[in-house]
Design an enzyme around this catalytic site. Structure first.
Site, mmCIF file in Angstrom:
data_model
loop_
_atom_site.group_PDB
_atom_site.id
_atom_site.type_symbol
_atom_site.label_atom_id
_atom_site.label_comp_id
_atom_site.label_asym_id
_atom_site.label_seq_id
_atom_site.Cartn_x
_atom_site.Cartn_y
_atom_site.Cartn_z
ATOM 1 N N ASP A 2 24.255 -18.823 23.106
ATOM 2 C CA ASP A 2 25.139 -18.350 22.045
ATOM 3 C C ASP A 2 25.975 -17.151 22.492
ATOM 4 O O ASP A 2 25.498 -16.314 23.254
ATOM 5 C CB ASP A 2 24.290 -17.955 20.827
ATOM 6 C CG ASP A 2 25.132 -17.823 19.577
ATOM 7 O OD1 ASP A 2 26.251 -18.372 19.546
ATOM 8 O OD2 ASP A 2 24.672 -17.163 18.637
ATOM 9 N N ASN A 4 29.497 -17.407 23.452
ATOM 10 C CA ASN A 4 30.668 -17.660 24.312
ATOM 11 C C ASN A 4 31.968 -17.235 23.639
ATOM 12 O O ASN A 4 32.864 -16.661 24.277
ATOM 13 C CB ASN A 4 30.782 -19.161 24.638
ATOM 14 C CG ASN A 4 29.650 -19.655 25.512
ATOM 15 O OD1 ASN A 4 28.893 -18.863 26.058
ATOM 16 N ND2 ASN A 4 29.537 -20.964 25.623
ATOM 17 N N ARG A 6 32.472 -15.045 21.155
ATOM 18 C CA ARG A 6 32.613 -13.584 21.000
ATOM 19 C C ARG A 6 32.845 -12.900 22.349
ATOM 20 O O ARG A 6 33.571 -11.924 22.437
ATOM 21 C CB ARG A 6 31.369 -13.006 20.297
ATOM 22 C CG ARG A 6 31.405 -13.203 18.797
ATOM 23 C CD ARG A 6 30.054 -12.997 18.177
ATOM 24 N NE ARG A 6 29.172 -14.120 18.471
ATOM 25 C CZ ARG A 6 27.847 -14.092 18.329
ATOM 26 N NH1 ARG A 6 27.249 -12.984 17.935
ATOM 27 N NH2 ARG A 6 27.133 -15.153 18.590
ATOM 28 N N SER A 47 25.286 -28.280 18.767
ATOM 29 C CA SER A 47 24.427 -28.581 17.628
ATOM 30 C C SER A 47 25.069 -29.647 16.750
ATOM 31 O O SER A 47 26.287 -29.875 16.803
ATOM 32 C CB SER A 47 24.158 -27.319 16.812
ATOM 33 O OG SER A 47 25.259 -27.038 15.975
ATOM 34 N N ASN A 50 27.929 -28.285 15.020
ATOM 35 C CA ASN A 50 29.116 -27.822 15.767
ATOM 36 C C ASN A 50 30.343 -28.727 15.590
ATOM 37 O O ASN A 50 31.458 -28.326 15.929
ATOM 38 C CB ASN A 50 28.809 -27.675 17.266
ATOM 39 C CG ASN A 50 28.011 -26.428 17.610
ATOM 40 O OD1 ASN A 50 27.274 -26.398 18.583
ATOM 41 N ND2 ASN A 50 28.141 -25.361 16.808
ATOM 42 N N TRP A 51 30.145 -29.920 15.016
ATOM 43 C CA TRP A 51 31.305 -30.792 14.744
ATOM 44 C C TRP A 51 32.280 -30.147 13.779
ATOM 45 O O TRP A 51 33.439 -30.548 13.694
ATOM 46 C CB TRP A 51 30.850 -32.128 14.150
ATOM 47 C CG TRP A 51 30.017 -32.973 15.055
ATOM 48 C CD1 TRP A 51 28.656 -33.136 14.977
ATOM 49 C CD2 TRP A 51 30.459 -33.772 16.162
ATOM 50 N NE1 TRP A 51 28.234 -33.992 15.971
ATOM 51 C CE2 TRP A 51 29.312 -34.405 16.715
ATOM 52 C CE3 TRP A 51 31.700 -34.021 16.749
ATOM 53 C CZ2 TRP A 51 29.376 -35.255 17.808
ATOM 54 C CZ3 TRP A 51 31.755 -34.886 17.841
ATOM 55 C CH2 TRP A 51 30.609 -35.480 18.356
ATOM 56 N N ARG A 53 33.550 -27.372 13.950
ATOM 57 C CA ARG A 53 34.519 -26.492 14.635
ATOM 58 C C ARG A 53 35.860 -27.210 14.802
ATOM 59 O O ARG A 53 35.922 -28.432 14.700
ATOM 60 C CB ARG A 53 33.968 -26.093 16.003
ATOM 61 C CG ARG A 53 32.736 -25.229 15.867
ATOM 62 C CD ARG A 53 32.309 -24.692 17.191
ATOM 63 N NE ARG A 53 31.142 -23.839 17.007
ATOM 64 C CZ ARG A 53 30.736 -22.925 17.857
ATOM 65 N NH1 ARG A 53 31.397 -22.740 18.980
ATOM 66 N NH2 ARG A 53 29.680 -22.190 17.617
ATOM 67 N N ARG A 170 17.076 -16.394 22.686
ATOM 68 C CA ARG A 170 18.308 -16.492 21.891
ATOM 69 C C ARG A 170 19.231 -15.373 22.353
ATOM 70 O O ARG A 170 18.876 -14.196 22.274
ATOM 71 C CB ARG A 170 17.994 -16.327 20.396
ATOM 72 C CG ARG A 170 19.234 -16.195 19.503
ATOM 73 C CD ARG A 170 19.813 -17.551 19.184
ATOM 74 N NE ARG A 170 21.111 -17.481 18.558
ATOM 75 C CZ ARG A 170 21.424 -18.066 17.396
ATOM 76 N NH1 ARG A 170 20.498 -18.710 16.718
ATOM 77 N NH2 ARG A 170 22.652 -18.009 16.936
HETATM 78 C C1 IPE Z 1 28.342 -21.123 22.565
HETATM 79 O O1 IPE Z 1 28.675 -19.967 21.905
HETATM 80 C C2 IPE Z 1 27.607 -22.145 21.751
HETATM 81 C C3 IPE Z 1 28.228 -23.475 21.786
HETATM 82 C C4 IPE Z 1 28.406 -24.203 20.696
HETATM 83 C C5 IPE Z 1 28.664 -24.056 23.062
HETATM 84 P P1 IPE Z 1 29.488 -19.919 20.543
HETATM 85 O O2 IPE Z 1 30.662 -20.820 20.625
HETATM 86 O O3 IPE Z 1 28.557 -20.157 19.401
HETATM 87 O O4 IPE Z 1 29.988 -18.425 20.534
HETATM 88 P P2 IPE Z 1 30.112 -17.452 19.293
HETATM 89 O O5 IPE Z 1 28.815 -17.496 18.549
HETATM 90 O O6 IPE Z 1 31.260 -17.937 18.465
HETATM 91 O O7 IPE Z 1 30.364 -16.128 19.915
HETATM 92 MG MG MG Z 2 27.512 -19.027 18.066
#
Ligand code: IPE
Ligand code: MG
Length: 232
Positions: A2, A4, A6, A47, A50-51, A53, A170
């Protein structure tokens, strides 16, 4: 993995650049885990949630996944890494699902290290699928309700055959599990690393492993019961 997004935002870079740097970091961490004697590493790459996004980010992540697999295949093979995937891969685009399945198959006899990639994974979804499988077997008369025990549940999880995690790391300073391996983590030690994933380097891994080594795992027993006998 987690943080990436930010990490990139803090540097004024596009989110995908953060994902790219994160992917590079993963290669380094796999190597460092093998060198440290870890036998299984599960990474939460994408996850089931994550779709939601933006499409550009989702497709960028899959392209990155395909690239990293291709670019580092020889290295995985050299280090005798067996690749596994947990999650619903049927929903993944074919250009990434197909090479993934090829590598899962071609690496199945590798025993040095298990790299488990959670893709379109969610622990609750995994538990629902296991419950459905149990219900179907009971309805078909193949399984008695009384025979449903932890072994029967565990055998229906996507991680069947893999060890439970001893340590969950984490990154990014968040303090939650976010639908990751909820049942398998029952006795896991959890370390929260205060850095974004692209900054999680070998030194950070060593810190997490050292923190793990300081923990006393009791599994419900007293400290005296689990202490190894004093050395003469
Ligand atoms: C990577 O970090 C997790 C993935 C889904 C690849 P994030 O994309 O969740 O980064 P933040 O939480 O927005 O900083
Ligand atoms: Mg994240």
């Amino acid at each position: 993995m987690d943080g990436n997004g930010r990490w990139a935002a803090a540097k004024g870079l596009p989110r995908l650049e953060g994902h790219r740097r994160g992917a590079e970091r993963l290669i380094e961490i796999v190597d460092a885990c093998i060198d440290a004697g870890v036998n299984t590493l599960t990474v939460f790459a994408f996850s089931a949630e994550n779709w939601k996004r933006p499409l550009e980010e989702v497709s960028g992540l899959f392209k990155l996944g395909e690239w990293i697999l291709r670019a580092h295949l020889a290295r995985l093979e050299k280090r005798k890494v067996r690749l596994h995937v947990i999650g619903d891969v049927t929903a993944l685009p074919d250009f990434v699902r197909s090479p993934l399945q090829d590598v899962i198959k071609s690496s199945q006899d590798n025993t040095a290290f298990n790299l488990v990639v959670a893709l379109n994974y969610g622990a609750r979804q995994e538990i629902v699928a296991a419950a459905r499988s149990l219900a179907a077997d009971v309805a078909a008369g193949k399984l008695q309700p009384d025979a449903v025990d932890w072994a029967a549940v565990e055998a229906r999880l996507q991680t069947a055959g893999l060890p439970d995690p001893d340590l969950i790391i984490r990154t990014s300073g968040e303090f939650r599990l976010s639908n990751f391996l909820l049942l398998q983590s029952a006795y896991a030690e959890i370390v929260f690393a205060p850095v974004f994933w692209p900054d999680f380097d070998k030194a950070q891994l060593q810190l997490a492993l050292a923190e793990y080594a300081r923990r006393e795992r009791r599994y419900g027993m007293t400290g005296a019961q689990v202490q190894p006998p004093a050395q003469a």
